[in-house]
Scaffold this motif. Structure first.
Motif, short mmCIF file in Angstrom:
data_model
loop_
_atom_site.label_atom_id
_atom_site.label_comp_id
_atom_site.label_asym_id
_atom_site.label_seq_id
_atom_site.Cartn_x
_atom_site.Cartn_y
_atom_site.Cartn_z
N TRP A 58 -30.81 15.57 -68.40
CA TRP A 58 -30.89 15.51 -66.94
C TRP A 58 -31.95 16.44 -66.35
CZ3 TRP A 58 -28.63 11.29 -65.77
CH2 TRP A 58 -27.54 10.86 -66.52
N HIS A 59 -32.65 17.21 -67.17
CA HIS A 59 -33.69 18.11 -66.67
C HIS A 59 -34.88 17.27 -66.22
CE1 HIS A 59 -36.34 21.52 -66.26
NE2 HIS A 59 -35.30 22.31 -66.47
N LEU A 60 -35.52 17.65 -65.13
CA LEU A 60 -36.60 16.86 -64.54
C LEU A 60 -37.99 17.23 -65.03
CD1 LEU A 60 -35.21 16.71 -60.91
CD2 LEU A 60 -35.16 14.91 -62.64
N TYR A 61 -38.11 18.16 -65.97
CA TYR A 61 -39.43 18.57 -66.44
C TYR A 61 -40.00 17.60 -67.48
CZ TYR A 61 -43.27 21.49 -67.98
OH TYR A 61 -44.52 21.96 -68.29
N LEU A 62 -39.16 17.07 -68.36
CA LEU A 62 -39.60 16.13 -69.38
C LEU A 62 -38.85 14.82 -69.20
CD1 LEU A 62 -39.51 18.40 -72.55
CD2 LEU A 62 -41.47 17.87 -71.12
N ASP A 63 -39.48 13.70 -69.50
CA ASP A 63 -38.83 12.40 -69.40
C ASP A 63 -39.15 11.60 -70.64
OD1 ASP A 63 -37.62 10.08 -68.71
OD2 ASP A 63 -38.64 9.85 -66.79
N GLU A 64 -38.21 11.54 -71.56
CA GLU A 64 -38.41 10.84 -72.83
C GLU A 64 -38.42 9.32 -72.62
OE1 GLU A 64 -36.47 10.75 -77.29
OE2 GLU A 64 -35.76 12.18 -75.82
N ALA A 65 -37.67 8.83 -71.65
CA ALA A 65 -37.56 7.39 -71.42
C ALA A 65 -38.88 6.78 -70.97
CB ALA A 65 -36.48 7.10 -70.39
N LYS A 66 -39.66 7.48 -70.18
CA LYS A 66 -40.92 6.94 -69.68
C LYS A 66 -42.03 6.94 -70.72
CE LYS A 66 -40.53 8.14 -64.84
NZ LYS A 66 -41.14 8.97 -63.80
N ALA A 67 -41.91 7.70 -71.79
CA ALA A 67 -42.98 7.84 -72.77
C ALA A 67 -43.21 6.55 -73.56
CB ALA A 67 -42.71 8.99 -73.71
N ARG A 68 -42.17 5.75 -73.75
CA ARG A 68 -42.24 4.45 -74.43
C ARG A 68 -42.57 4.51 -75.91
NH1 ARG A 68 -45.34 2.64 -69.47
NH2 ARG A 68 -43.72 1.85 -68.12
N ARG A 69 -42.60 5.69 -76.49
CA ARG A 69 -42.81 5.82 -77.94
C ARG A 69 -41.91 6.93 -78.46
NH1 ARG A 69 -49.16 6.46 -78.55
NH2 ARG A 69 -49.78 4.73 -77.25
N PRO A 70 -41.35 6.77 -79.65
CA PRO A 70 -40.52 7.83 -80.22
C PRO A 70 -41.34 9.09 -80.48
CG PRO A 70 -40.25 5.78 -81.45
CD PRO A 70 -41.36 5.57 -80.48
N GLY A 71 -40.76 10.24 -80.22
CA GLY A 71 -41.44 11.50 -80.49
C GLY A 71 -42.39 11.93 -79.39
N ARG A 72 -42.46 11.15 -78.31
CA ARG A 72 -43.35 11.50 -77.20
C ARG A 72 -42.52 11.64 -75.93
NH1 ARG A 72 -48.93 10.37 -78.27
NH2 ARG A 72 -49.29 10.28 -76.05
#
Length: 135
Positions: A58-72
């Motif tokens: 829930w932290h707003l600094y990083l967004d794994e869902a928007k990266a569209r690639r694993p590990g990014r």
């Protein structure tokens, strides 16, 4: 749009500090195994602010869902450090209650129109789920 140099090569456009950036993460499980990290919203609600747990869902600094690639991961605020964000926890923003599209956009570094589109898609998914439940 990138500019074209005289020799026919493309010139990179300057990075805008407000434009999201995508980065690749190294395997660093250090924060995941920290016993001090809250496990529930009840433990987190009265924790330190700005929130120090950057890898929290829930932290707003990083967004794994928007990266569209694993590990990014996507960094919506590349020009700011985590403690400089106007808001650090999506759950804190949700606890405050109703917000305008502009307020949500300012927190997530998105435009009002993009927030409206996301809202429309979310409501359509909820409606589709309700239709399945009624059958």
């Amino acid at each position: 749009m990138p500019e074209v140099a005289r020799a026919g090569r493309r010139v990179r456009r300057r990075e805008c500090p407000c434009r999201p950036a995508t980065i690749t993460l190294r395997d660093d499980p250090g924060e995941e195994h920290d016993e001090r990290r809250p496990r529930t919203r009840g433990e987190c609600a009265h924790g330190p602010r700005p929130c120090p747990w950057v890898t929290c869902k829930w932290h707003l600094y990083l967004d794994e869902a928007k990266a569209r690639r694993p590990g990014r991961v996507m960094v919506p605020w590349p020009g700011l450090e985590p403690w400089e964000l106007p808001e650090t926890c999506a759950l804190d923003a949700a606890d405050r209650g109703g917000m305008t599209l502009e307020e949500v956009g300012a927190i997530l570094n998105l435009t009002r129109e993009r927030i409206r589109q996301i809202q429309r898609l979310a409501l359509a998914k909820l409606a589709a789920g309700m239709r399945r439940v009624r059958r």
